[in-house]
Design a protein around this motif. Structure first.
Motif, PDB file in Angstrom:
ATOM      1  N   GLN A 103       0.318  62.389  19.076  1.00  0.00           N
ATOM      2  CA  GLN A 103      -0.748  63.063  18.331  1.00  0.00           C
ATOM      3  C   GLN A 103      -1.766  63.753  19.244  1.00  0.00           C
ATOM      4  OE1 GLN A 103       0.556  62.528  15.368  1.00  0.00           O
ATOM      5  NE2 GLN A 103       1.752  60.833  16.230  1.00  0.00           N
ATOM      6  N   VAL A 104      -2.121  63.121  20.375  1.00  0.00           N
ATOM      7  CA  VAL A 104      -3.211  63.659  21.193  1.00  0.00           C
ATOM      8  C   VAL A 104      -2.901  65.060  21.725  1.00  0.00           C
ATOM      9  CG1 VAL A 104      -4.860  63.168  23.031  1.00  0.00           C
ATOM     10  CG2 VAL A 104      -3.737  61.279  21.855  1.00  0.00           C
ATOM     11  N   PRO A 105      -1.701  65.336  22.245  1.00  0.00           N
ATOM     12  CA  PRO A 105      -1.441  66.699  22.712  1.00  0.00           C
ATOM     13  C   PRO A 105      -1.539  67.752  21.617  1.00  0.00           C
ATOM     14  CG  PRO A 105       0.164  65.164  23.623  1.00  0.00           C
ATOM     15  CD  PRO A 105      -0.584  64.417  22.563  1.00  0.00           C
ATOM     16  N   ILE A 106      -1.154  67.385  20.382  1.00  0.00           N
ATOM     17  CA  ILE A 106      -1.292  68.333  19.268  1.00  0.00           C
ATOM     18  C   ILE A 106      -2.767  68.636  19.027  1.00  0.00           C
ATOM     19  CG2 ILE A 106      -0.842  68.703  16.807  1.00  0.00           C
ATOM     20  CD1 ILE A 106       1.515  66.715  17.094  1.00  0.00           C
ATOM     21  N   LEU A 107      -3.577  67.598  19.091  1.00  0.00           N
ATOM     22  CA  LEU A 107      -5.012  67.782  18.923  1.00  0.00           C
ATOM     23  C   LEU A 107      -5.570  68.683  20.012  1.00  0.00           C
ATOM     24  CD1 LEU A 107      -8.145  66.836  19.352  1.00  0.00           C
ATOM     25  CD2 LEU A 107      -7.246  66.907  17.023  1.00  0.00           C
ATOM     26  N   LEU A 108      -5.091  68.520  21.254  1.00  0.00           N
ATOM     27  CA  LEU A 108      -5.526  69.389  22.340  1.00  0.00           C
ATOM     28  C   LEU A 108      -5.153  70.845  22.057  1.00  0.00           C
ATOM     29  CD1 LEU A 108      -4.685  67.249  25.486  1.00  0.00           C
ATOM     30  CD2 LEU A 108      -6.909  68.267  24.959  1.00  0.00           C
ATOM     31  N   GLY A 109      -3.978  71.048  21.461  1.00  0.00           N
ATOM     32  CA  GLY A 109      -3.600  72.405  21.082  1.00  0.00           C
ATOM     33  C   GLY A 109      -4.537  72.987  20.046  1.00  0.00           C
ATOM     34  N   GLY A 110      -4.943  72.164  19.082  1.00  0.00           N
ATOM     35  CA  GLY A 110      -5.916  72.626  18.098  1.00  0.00           C
ATOM     36  C   GLY A 110      -7.240  72.974  18.744  1.00  0.00           C
ATOM     37  N   ALA A 111      -7.646  72.200  19.754  1.00  0.00           N
ATOM     38  CA  ALA A 111      -8.888  72.500  20.467  1.00  0.00           C
ATOM     39  C   ALA A 111      -8.790  73.825  21.214  1.00  0.00           C
ATOM     40  CB  ALA A 111      -9.210  71.363  21.433  1.00  0.00           C
ATOM     41  N   THR A 112      -7.633  74.102  21.809  1.00  0.00           N
ATOM     42  CA  THR A 112      -7.448  75.388  22.484  1.00  0.00           C
ATOM     43  C   THR A 112      -7.445  76.525  21.471  1.00  0.00           C
ATOM     44  OG1 THR A 112      -6.198  74.293  24.240  1.00  0.00           O
ATOM     45  CG2 THR A 112      -5.955  76.669  24.052  1.00  0.00           C
ATOM     46  N   ARG A 113      -6.856  76.285  20.310  1.00  0.00           N
ATOM     47  CA  ARG A 113      -6.903  77.310  19.255  1.00  0.00           C
ATOM     48  C   ARG A 113      -8.354  77.610  18.877  1.00  0.00           C
ATOM     49  NH1 ARG A 113      -3.648  77.428  13.420  1.00  0.00           N
ATOM     50  NH2 ARG A 113      -5.135  78.743  12.289  1.00  0.00           N
ATOM     51  N   TYR A 114      -9.180  76.590  18.772  1.00  0.00           N
ATOM     52  CA  TYR A 114     -10.596  76.820  18.463  1.00  0.00           C
ATOM     53  C   TYR A 114     -11.253  77.708  19.517  1.00  0.00           C
ATOM     54  CZ  TYR A 114     -15.617  75.855  18.352  1.00  0.00           C
ATOM     55  OH  TYR A 114     -16.977  75.988  18.353  1.00  0.00           O
ATOM     56  N   GLU A 115     -10.928  77.485  20.778  1.00  0.00           N
ATOM     57  CA  GLU A 115     -11.512  78.301  21.834  1.00  0.00           C
ATOM     58  C   GLU A 115     -11.089  79.760  21.721  1.00  0.00           C
ATOM     59  OE1 GLU A 115     -11.841  74.761  25.219  1.00  0.00           O
ATOM     60  OE2 GLU A 115     -10.097  76.109  25.195  1.00  0.00           O
ATOM     61  N   VAL A 116      -9.877  79.984  21.207  1.00  0.00           N
ATOM     62  CA  VAL A 116      -9.360  81.349  21.079  1.00  0.00           C
ATOM     63  C   VAL A 116      -9.836  82.016  19.801  1.00  0.00           C
ATOM     64  CG1 VAL A 116      -7.249  82.737  20.865  1.00  0.00           C
ATOM     65  CG2 VAL A 116      -7.334  80.816  22.482  1.00  0.00           C
ATOM     66  N   THR A 117      -9.828  81.280  18.692  1.00  0.00           N
ATOM     67  CA  THR A 117     -10.089  81.890  17.381  1.00  0.00           C
ATOM     68  C   THR A 117     -11.479  81.635  16.848  1.00  0.00           C
ATOM     69  OG1 THR A 117      -9.348  79.983  16.071  1.00  0.00           O
ATOM     70  CG2 THR A 117      -7.650  81.526  16.835  1.00  0.00           C
ATOM     71  N   GLY A 118     -12.125  80.560  17.287  1.00  0.00           N
ATOM     72  CA  GLY A 118     -13.455  80.231  16.797  1.00  0.00           C
ATOM     73  C   GLY A 118     -13.491  79.595  15.425  1.00  0.00           C
ATOM     74  N   GLU A 119     -12.376  79.051  14.927  1.00  0.00           N
ATOM     75  CA  GLU A 119     -12.355  78.441  13.599  1.00  0.00           C
ATOM     76  C   GLU A 119     -13.128  77.117  13.614  1.00  0.00           C
ATOM     77  OE1 GLU A 119      -8.067  79.018  11.823  1.00  0.00           O
ATOM     78  OE2 GLU A 119      -7.992  79.046  14.025  1.00  0.00           O
ATOM     79  N   PRO A 120     -14.224  77.008  12.874  1.00  0.00           N
ATOM     80  CA  PRO A 120     -15.029  75.776  12.909  1.00  0.00           C
ATOM     81  C   PRO A 120     -14.262  74.526  12.526  1.00  0.00           C
ATOM     82  CG  PRO A 120     -16.219  77.556  11.803  1.00  0.00           C
ATOM     83  CD  PRO A 120     -14.807  78.036  11.991  1.00  0.00           C
ATOM     84  N   ALA A 121     -13.266  74.639  11.650  1.00  0.00           N
ATOM     85  CA  ALA A 121     -12.517  73.460  11.222  1.00  0.00           C
ATOM     86  C   ALA A 121     -11.858  72.766  12.406  1.00  0.00           C
ATOM     87  CB  ALA A 121     -11.460  73.852  10.186  1.00  0.00           C
ATOM     88  N   LEU A 122     -11.451  73.518  13.406  1.00  0.00           N
ATOM     89  CA  LEU A 122     -10.780  72.924  14.557  1.00  0.00           C
ATOM     90  C   LEU A 122     -11.778  72.290  15.518  1.00  0.00           C
ATOM     91  CD1 LEU A 122      -8.137  75.700  14.883  1.00  0.00           C
ATOM     92  CD2 LEU A 122      -7.665  73.299  14.411  1.00  0.00           C
TER      93      LEU A 122
END
Length: 742
Positions: free
Chosen positions: A362-381
């Protein structure tokens, strides 16, 4: 071997424990307890959970995943959706044995086609090439042993399966590994080469030398040749492994392995500037995107989400990194197809689907979501990352900062039963999970500037990382860190039953935790220093203007203020900060060597860069921010009054420092006031080489309660000396509890 028990039989004995606390950690119980909760161990073998709710019908399963997928595809809903998730997600997932529970989730756009709005962080860490570990510390000794291991690694053996698949000739004398996770018959073959590429890049940046660089370049060239021979596909196993994954048939984590080598290539590009590494990684990202889109078209997005219940590492993380580097919409679309709703959607909705689940899936998937937030700025992430960290930290983490028992997160706030004698007491905190949680903490610290995450880093480095290397023996690492009563790292651990107990062999094991371990020991000083986002904010604005874009995000409030240097960890390190034109050096006492009753001492100095370094900065674009000594100006090595620009130094003061004598600070011998319970010391001035900032922090004995309030564990405590978790020594395996008066 010595046996460890946490305890407090006397102050002297407890202080003595601090000197061996790196070797073994545990909780202790102040009163004898016979009740031990015994769990069936869920390890990296395919085994069903011991308990689960009633099995969902195929129709309910399709409806659950399909509802989420349909809502996600619209991208227009801000409400929550209902999805079905299994706690069997991980390396032992079996489609015909899985049981599902209902959860609420925030819908995430997949494929992502919105306009990205990259975030502006509050802090930035420094590149590893600007940092050097101070000599004479345990950190430096571990890093040196790790570097030797990387240099000694037979990379032709690591590359053997890659060359064999691509039908490339093997070099003379090259032999495959005959055991461990990299032998030619292992379905996980190829993963360790990716870890080696990442670790080698980090170690080279820290001064690893040209021999290591030549070795890295040879590996990258070979991988490029293999990818070329296979039409862009890059792996140590055939695509038929991915076919099985897409059919949801048993196979051992092929995308996990691909994730590791792609991350290694991206780290090679980021650290060494290898354009070839980026080209190969981008080609593989395109292969995965095209393959996945074709698979979804032939089946459904719902089927694809269910396939992601099988372990796939942080594939979304590397794909979002490629998307960030390329700026291409196609790469954002491909990356979003691996953002699993049962992890990211449920975390964004503040759910807890992790009872009995394999943690490091689970943790690496969460890290991917965090990187997506850095790229897209989606507050949910952003919300998903923060909730996830707080959830694991507060409900499933040991005093060490690590988590898991038998690789699994159990029920929330029920850790006490795992701390008994062997065998239950030897299977705590998988090292991979700890290493990845440190990455989550680093992202949250960077986004928020909240020192809470730096406190976690301190705890985990001291108590969960540095002790997972066997002294300074290259390649001897732990898969799990035993925390039970009366245990030793020499004890056999589950399926790790060699004469070395829990310690890995240099080339005969090559586990996942060996891989993340060599990465961790190559960058122990990565988060010692940080700076505010002044330079990054200006660069982002300039890039956006050049591209005709504008960000809706406000520049951080401090972006136009005096540059700040944050001192976050107490690890002796030198920083060469060309953008500010200074060299900063932190000297910190090794806490494991602090005599009882003495303070942890920190000394900080800063001086302008020498003329040669300044001239180089002017040539390579890293010239200072302005107003600095340069060229023919005063030599900082001979003129103690040579001036630098005005900078603000911010030194983290941890909560444990306020439990004993008050922290003290002196600048050039003069006292500097520290407000009571302050979380940092801030000093703004024009610094000169003659300036010396000296701090003293006084560790004290303290107790912490574990996250387990059940009556049978009411007396369970962890004993700390400052930030260091103590272990009591016992010469007999049967001694498991030490009585202590309140």
């Amino acid at each position: 071997p010595m046996r460890a028990n946490c305890g407090w039989p006397s102050i002297l004995a407890a202080i003595a424990c601090s000197f061996i606390a790196f070797n073994s950690y545990t909780f202790f119980s102040a009163q004898p307890k016979r009740s031990v909760v015994r769990r069936r161990s869920l390890l990296r073998i395919h085994r069903a959970p011991t308990a689960a709710p009633s099995r969902a019908s195929p129709q309910l399963l399709a409806s659950g995943h399909g509802t989420a997928a349909a809502t996600v595809q619209t991208g227009g809903s801000t409400g929550l959706v209902d999805i079905q998730c299994t706690n069997m997600a991980g390396p032992w997932f079996r489609k015909d044995q899985s049981r599902y529970r209902p959860y609420r989730a925030v819908p995430l756009e997949a494929p992502f086609r919105a306009r990205p709005d990259p975030i502006q962080p509050q802090l930035n860490f420094f590149p590893l090439e600007t940092l050097r570990l101070g000599a004479g510390t345990r950190y430096a000794a571990a890093a040196a042993a790790n570097l030797q291991y990387l240099l000694d690694m037979p990379t032709d053996s690591l590359l053997w399966a890659w060359r064999a698949l691509a039908k490339r000739p093997q070099p003379a004398g090259a032999k495959p590994f005959r055991s461990g996770w990299e032998h030619p018959g292992s379905e996980l073959r190829g993963h360790f080469l990716g870890h080696w590429l990442s670790a080698a890049a980090f170690a080279w940046a820290g001064g690893g030398g040209e021999a290591l660089r030549a070795k890295m370049e040879g590996v990258v060239r070979t991988l490029a040749e293999c990818a070329g021979a296979l039409g862009g596909y890059l792996s140590a196993f055939p695509p038929s492994h991915l076919d099985r994954y897409e059919r949801i048939e048993p196979v051992w984590a092929p995308y996990y392995c691909i994730d590791k080598v792609m991350q290694g290539l991206l780290d090679q590009h980021a650290v060494t500037g290898s354009a070839l590494a980026l080209t190969v990684a981008t080609g593989m990202a395109d292969y995965i995107r095209i393959r996945t889109q074709s698979h979804i078209a032939a089946t459904s997005l719902s089927w694809h989400w269910q396939a992601l219940d099988m372990e796939y590492g942080g594939l979304n993380n590397v794909l979002w990194q490629v998307a960030s580097l390329s700026g291409e919409a196609r790469h954002r679309e491909g990356a979003s197809l691996f953002d699993k709703p049962c992890v990211l959607g449920t975390m964004a909705a503040a759910q807890d689907p992790f009872d009995g689940i394999h943690a490091n899936t689970q943790v690496p998937i969460l890290l991917g979501g965090a990187t997506r937030y850095e790229v897209t700025g989606e507050p949910a992430l952003r919300d998903a990352t923060a909730h996830f960290f707080q959830l694991i930290r507060s409900t499933r983490s040991f005093a060490t900062g690590g988590s898991t028992h038998g690789e699994v997160w159990g029920a929330p706030r029920q850790l006490g039963g795992t701390l008994g004698p062997p065998p239950v007491g030897t299977q705590h905190q998988e090292s991979c999970t700890t290493h990845n949680m440190l990455k989550v903490a680093a992202k949250l610290l960077r986004w928020t500037g909240d020192y809470t995450y730096a406190d976690f880093t301190e705890r985990a480095l001291l108590n969960s990382v540095i002790g997972t290397m066997r002294g300074s023996e290259p390649g001897a690492l732990l898969y799990t860190l035993p925390l039970g009563a009366g245990v030793s790292k020499r004890d056999k651990q589950a399926w790790r039953t060699s004469e070395r107990g829990g310690w890995s062999h240099a080339h005969d094991d090559l586990w996942c935790c060996s891989g993340t371990g060599i990465e961790a020991f190559a960058k122990l000083h990565e988060h010692v220093f940080a700076t505010n986002a002044t330079t990054a904010a200006a660069a982002t604005a300039a890039t956006a203007a050049a591209d005709g874009r504008a960000s809706s995000r406000a520049t951080p409030a401090h972006a136009a203020s005096t540059p700040e240097l944050h001192v976050l960890q107490y690890i002796s390190t030198r920083l060469t900060w060309k953008a500010a034109g200074v060299t900063a050096e932190l000297q910190a006492t090794d806490l494991s060597r602090v005599p009882a009753g003495q303070p942890l001492a920190l000394s900080f100095t800063m001086s302008p860069l020498a003329g040669a370094e300044m001239a180089k900065g002017a040539r390579d674009g890293t010239a200072p921010l302005g107003g600095l000594v340069a060229g023919g100006a005063a030599d900082p090595h001979t003129d103690p009054h040579a001036s630098s620009q005005r900078l603000t130094i911010v030194v983290r003061i941890p909560g444990w420092a306020w439990l004993g004598a008050q922290p003290s600070a002196r600048l050039n011998g003069e006292p500097v006031p520290i407000p009571k319970h302050a979380r940092s010391l801030r000093l703004s001035r024009t610094w000169s080489p003659a300036d010396l900032l000296h701090l003293e922090l006084w560790p004290t004995l303290r107790l912490e309660e574990p996250p387990d309030s059940r009556p049978q564990f009411a007396s369970l405590r962890a004993v700390f000396y400052g930030p260091l978790l103590l272990a009591a020594l016992a010469h007999e395996a049967g001694v498991r509890r030490l009585g202590v008066s309140p």
